[in-house]
Scaffold this active site. Structure first.
Site, short mmCIF file in Angstrom:
data_model
loop_
_atom_site.label_atom_id
_atom_site.label_comp_id
_atom_site.label_asym_id
_atom_site.label_seq_id
_atom_site.Cartn_x
_atom_site.Cartn_y
_atom_site.Cartn_z
N ARG A 45 43.83 46.09 44.61
CA ARG A 45 42.48 46.19 45.21
C ARG A 45 41.74 47.48 44.81
O ARG A 45 40.89 47.97 45.55
CB ARG A 45 42.54 46.13 46.75
CG ARG A 45 43.10 44.85 47.32
CD ARG A 45 42.14 43.67 47.14
NE ARG A 45 42.55 42.56 47.96
CZ ARG A 45 43.45 41.65 47.59
NH1 ARG A 45 44.03 41.70 46.39
NH2 ARG A 45 43.76 40.65 48.41
N SER B 16 40.01 40.46 54.52
CA SER B 16 40.97 41.44 55.06
C SER B 16 40.28 42.78 55.25
O SER B 16 39.65 43.29 54.32
CB SER B 16 42.14 41.63 54.09
OG SER B 16 42.86 40.44 53.93
N GLU C 24 40.23 48.25 53.36
CA GLU C 24 39.80 47.65 52.09
C GLU C 24 38.27 47.53 52.09
O GLU C 24 37.62 47.70 51.07
CB GLU C 24 40.44 46.27 51.94
CG GLU C 24 39.96 45.49 50.71
CD GLU C 24 40.58 44.09 50.62
OE1 GLU C 24 41.78 43.93 50.88
OE2 GLU C 24 39.83 43.16 50.27
C1 FAD Z 1 36.02 35.06 54.15
C2 FAD Z 1 36.37 36.12 53.13
C3 FAD Z 1 37.54 35.99 52.39
C4 FAD Z 1 37.90 36.96 51.44
N1 FAD Z 1 39.03 36.81 50.74
C5 FAD Z 1 39.37 37.73 49.81
C6 FAD Z 1 40.58 37.59 49.05
O1 FAD Z 1 41.33 36.65 49.19
N2 FAD Z 1 40.87 38.54 48.14
C7 FAD Z 1 40.06 39.62 47.94
O2 FAD Z 1 40.38 40.45 47.09
N3 FAD Z 1 38.92 39.78 48.65
C8 FAD Z 1 38.56 38.87 49.58
N4 FAD Z 1 37.43 39.04 50.31
C9 FAD Z 1 36.64 40.26 50.14
C10 FAD Z 1 35.49 40.13 49.11
O3 FAD Z 1 35.08 38.77 48.99
C11 FAD Z 1 35.92 40.64 47.76
O4 FAD Z 1 36.24 42.01 47.81
C12 FAD Z 1 34.83 40.44 46.72
O5 FAD Z 1 35.36 40.64 45.44
C13 FAD Z 1 33.64 41.37 46.91
O6 FAD Z 1 32.60 40.94 46.04
P1 FAD Z 1 31.07 41.18 46.43
O7 FAD Z 1 30.23 40.71 45.31
O8 FAD Z 1 30.78 40.60 47.76
O9 FAD Z 1 31.03 42.76 46.50
P2 FAD Z 1 30.31 43.66 47.60
O10 FAD Z 1 30.98 43.48 48.90
O11 FAD Z 1 28.86 43.45 47.54
O12 FAD Z 1 30.65 45.11 47.01
C14 FAD Z 1 31.97 45.59 47.01
C15 FAD Z 1 31.99 46.93 46.24
O13 FAD Z 1 31.71 46.67 44.87
C16 FAD Z 1 30.53 47.36 44.43
N5 FAD Z 1 29.83 46.47 43.52
C17 FAD Z 1 29.51 45.17 43.71
N6 FAD Z 1 28.95 44.66 42.61
C18 FAD Z 1 28.93 45.65 41.70
C19 FAD Z 1 28.48 45.77 40.35
N7 FAD Z 1 27.93 44.74 39.70
N8 FAD Z 1 28.62 46.95 39.71
C20 FAD Z 1 29.17 48.02 40.34
N9 FAD Z 1 29.59 47.99 41.62
C21 FAD Z 1 29.48 46.81 42.28
C22 FAD Z 1 29.76 47.66 45.72
O14 FAD Z 1 28.95 48.80 45.56
C23 FAD Z 1 30.90 47.89 46.71
O15 FAD Z 1 31.41 49.19 46.57
C24 FAD Z 1 37.06 38.09 51.26
C25 FAD Z 1 35.87 38.20 51.99
C26 FAD Z 1 35.53 37.23 52.92
C27 FAD Z 1 34.25 37.36 53.69
C1 EPU Z 2 41.54 38.07 52.37
C2 EPU Z 2 41.90 38.95 51.46
O1 EPU Z 2 43.01 38.84 50.66
C3 EPU Z 2 44.19 38.23 51.20
C4 EPU Z 2 44.49 36.99 50.41
O2 EPU Z 2 43.48 36.03 50.58
C5 EPU Z 2 45.81 36.40 50.92
C6 EPU Z 2 46.23 35.14 50.18
O3 EPU Z 2 46.79 35.46 48.99
O4 EPU Z 2 46.84 37.40 50.76
C7 EPU Z 2 46.60 38.65 51.43
O5 EPU Z 2 46.51 38.44 52.83
P1 EPU Z 2 47.82 38.62 53.73
O6 EPU Z 2 48.74 39.60 53.10
O7 EPU Z 2 47.38 38.88 55.10
O8 EPU Z 2 48.46 37.19 53.58
P2 EPU Z 2 49.10 36.25 54.63
O9 EPU Z 2 50.05 35.40 53.86
O10 EPU Z 2 48.06 35.58 55.46
O11 EPU Z 2 49.93 37.22 55.62
C8 EPU Z 2 50.97 38.07 55.15
C9 EPU Z 2 52.07 38.16 56.21
O12 EPU Z 2 51.54 38.65 57.44
C10 EPU Z 2 51.84 37.74 58.49
N1 EPU Z 2 50.74 37.68 59.44
C11 EPU Z 2 49.48 37.47 58.99
C12 EPU Z 2 48.43 37.38 59.89
C13 EPU Z 2 48.71 37.52 61.27
O13 EPU Z 2 47.82 37.45 62.13
N2 EPU Z 2 49.98 37.73 61.66
C14 EPU Z 2 51.03 37.82 60.78
O14 EPU Z 2 52.17 38.02 61.17
C15 EPU Z 2 52.06 36.38 57.80
O15 EPU Z 2 52.87 35.56 58.58
C16 EPU Z 2 52.70 36.80 56.50
O16 EPU Z 2 54.06 36.97 56.66
C17 EPU Z 2 45.31 39.25 51.02
N3 EPU Z 2 45.02 40.41 51.82
C18 EPU Z 2 45.38 41.63 51.43
C19 EPU Z 2 45.00 42.75 52.33
O17 EPU Z 2 45.98 41.87 50.39
C20 EPU Z 2 41.11 40.15 51.17
O18 EPU Z 2 41.59 40.99 50.38
O19 EPU Z 2 40.01 40.29 51.74
#
Ligand code: FAD
Ligand code: EPU
Ligand code: NDP
Length: 332
Positions: free
Chosen positions: A200, A251, A321
């Site tokens: 990340r 997250s 994050e």
């Molecule tokens: C429901 C939900 C689920 C999610 N699941 C995941 C997940 O599974 N894994 C995960 O990694 N993240 C997840 N995220 C977090 C988020 O979607 C990611 O971090 C995503 O990559 C952010 O992209 P964004 O365009 O929204 O960036 P923003 O939130 O708009 O910006 C994030 C950062 O990047 C910078 N930035 C954005 N675009 C540019 C650019 N073109 N040039 C330079 N800087 C830039 C911004 O200034 C800021 O510092 C989730 C979020 C939500 C709401």
């Molecule tokens: C959503 C994000 O990314 C997500 C990504 O979607 C998922 C799927 O791969 O794996 C990560 O979640 P995560 O580590 O919480 O994945 P999960 O598999 O849901 O949980 C990990 C562990 O925590 C436990 N867990 C999770 C949630 C909870 O309320 N309680 C709990 O005990 C689960 O049972 C599991 O043993 C990323 N988060 C981070 C911080 O690395 C994001 O970065 O915004």
């Protein structure tokens, strides 16, 4: 208001001659045509509609360029006016303060373009392209490598900067190179090796380089039904385990070792903990959701409380994050 409506409000393409600059005052709000472009810079634009959290105060100035020239002109404008620059992709990893953001906010969501090169298996994508749309498009082509990213509701630029990841894969696994815009208006191409990727994290976080486009190496040639099926499985897993039905930033904390943040927070008895309308999600404790009408201050305080409780109980400092922008205080 949807995000695209909000963006359309900022960058209504005016019918004006090039190089004509004018300022329109309506009450306290101002609109300025970005010199040499058809893009409008507006003042006092609410940012709540630009973030997945649906919170955030006004940008002092906001612009949503539609092409590289307008992006370059935006940077130049900020420099001549001595404004700080904040880049917003889809705002899906941001907590913007209720007090808003000073300077110029550049929204990249209108930088749209993608090109699938059938010979090399590379796809080159403009920074504002939504990642989920790209994932489905790759799957429909029968190209493998992006299935894991389904449901990450950000732009390609944001994903490159954040090194977005899921299901044990991340952007660094597939990125070949990015093009970035430097503060002096010039462009630079950086390879994956130059981006300092780890979990990340990338060197682009906190830098002044703006991602304009990225090239990913994918694997063409699979059966589209197969790639679509894997993609759908990942999406379903998300819907089962994460609270997609309420506004969030995904997250909130990076996972520390050895336990996941969600596990630590749940074991600390914090599921359902609520301040105002911000709540530690019942479905996943590393999500703090906006139950409707939360302020950034509410969310900020839940984050702080969770950090304190986890530190007290486990001696682990949870590192956010989510990117917090602006000043956090009870009243602005
Ligand atoms: C429901 C939900 C689920 C999610 N699941 C995941 C997940 O599974 N894994 C995960 O990694 N993240 C997840 N995220 C977090 C988020 O979607 C990611 O971090 C995503 O990559 C952010 O992209 P964004 O365009 O929204 O960036 P923003 O939130 O708009 O910006 C994030 C950062 O990047 C910078 N930035 C954005 N675009 C540019 C650019 N073109 N040039 C330079 N800087 C830039 C911004 O200034 C800021 O510092 C989730 C979020 C939500 C709401
Ligand atoms: C959503 C994000 O990314 C997500 C990504 O979607 C998922 C799927 O791969 O794996 C990560 O979640 P995560 O580590 O919480 O994945 P999960 O598999 O849901 O949980 C990990 C562990 O925590 C436990 N867990 C999770 C949630 C909870 O309320 N309680 C709990 O005990 C689960 O049972 C599991 O043993 C990323 N988060 C981070 C911080 O690395 C994001 O970065 O915004
Ligand atoms: N909790 C939160 O804060 C937020 C959650 N979300 C969630 O994040 C997820 C991603 O959001 P979003 O950007 O809308 O992405 P989606 O994955 O829902 O859709 C993105 C694009 O992919 C296409 N698509 C969707 N499903 C399929 C499919 N089965 N086959 C082919 N193409 C498909 C859509 O086409 P079409 O338009 O034709 O359907 C759309 O163009 C969603 O689940 C959304 O609910 C999003 C923002 C914030």
């Amino acid at each position: 208001m949807t995000i695209s409506q909000a963006v359309a409000n900022v960058c209504k393409v005016p019918n004006i001659n090039d190089n004509r600059q004018l300022t329109a005052n309506s009450g306290e709000r101002q609109e300025i045509y970005l010199p040499g472009t058809d893009c409008v810079i507006k003042s006092q634009v609410s940012l709540a509609g630009y973030t997945s959290y649906r919170v955030g105060g006004p940008a002092q100035w906001c612009v949503a360029p539609r092409n590289l020239e307008a992006l370059q002109a935006s940077i130049q404008y900020a420099q001549t006016q001595e404004l700080s620059v904040t880049v917003l992709g889809a705002g899906s990893n941001l907590l913007i303060s209720d007090c808003g953001i000073p300077g110029l906010v550049i929204v990249t969501r209108h930088l749209r373009h993608n090109n699938f090169d059938l010979e090399t298996g590379q796809v080159t994508v403009a920074a504002g392209e939504p990642l989920p749309g790209l994932v489905w498009a790759a799957a429909a082509h029968g190209w493998q490598g992006l299935e894991w990213a389904v449901g990450i509701p950000g732009t390609v630029g944001g994903a490159v900067v954040m090194n977005a990841g899921a299901h044990s894969s991340c952007i660094a696994d597939i990125l070949s190179s990015v093009e970035v815009l430097l503060p002096d208006g010039s462009l630079e191409t950086l390879t994956r090796e130059q981006l300092g990727y780890s979990y990340r994290t990338s060197i682009l976080q906190g830098s002044k380089k703006i991602v304009t486009k990225a090239t990913f190496q994918l694997q063409p040639g699979a059966a589209p039904e197969h790639v679509l099926a894997v993609t759908k499985q990942h999406k379903q897993h998300r819907l089962n385990t994460q609270p997609y039905h309420l506004p969030s930033c995904g997250s909130v904390f990076r996972n520390p070792k050895p336990h996941a943040a969600g596990w630590l927070i749940e074991q600390s008895g914090l599921k359902g903990y609520q301040i105002g309308k911000a709540q530690v999600a019942q479905r996943h404790a590393n999500f703090i959701v906006n139950c409707g009408g939360a302020s950034a201050w509410d969310i900020f305080n839940v984050i702080r409380h969770v950090q304190q409780e986890v530190q007290e109980r486990w001696a682990i400092v949870l590192e956010p994050e989510v990117k917090m922008i602006g000043e956090f205080q009870a009243a602005c």
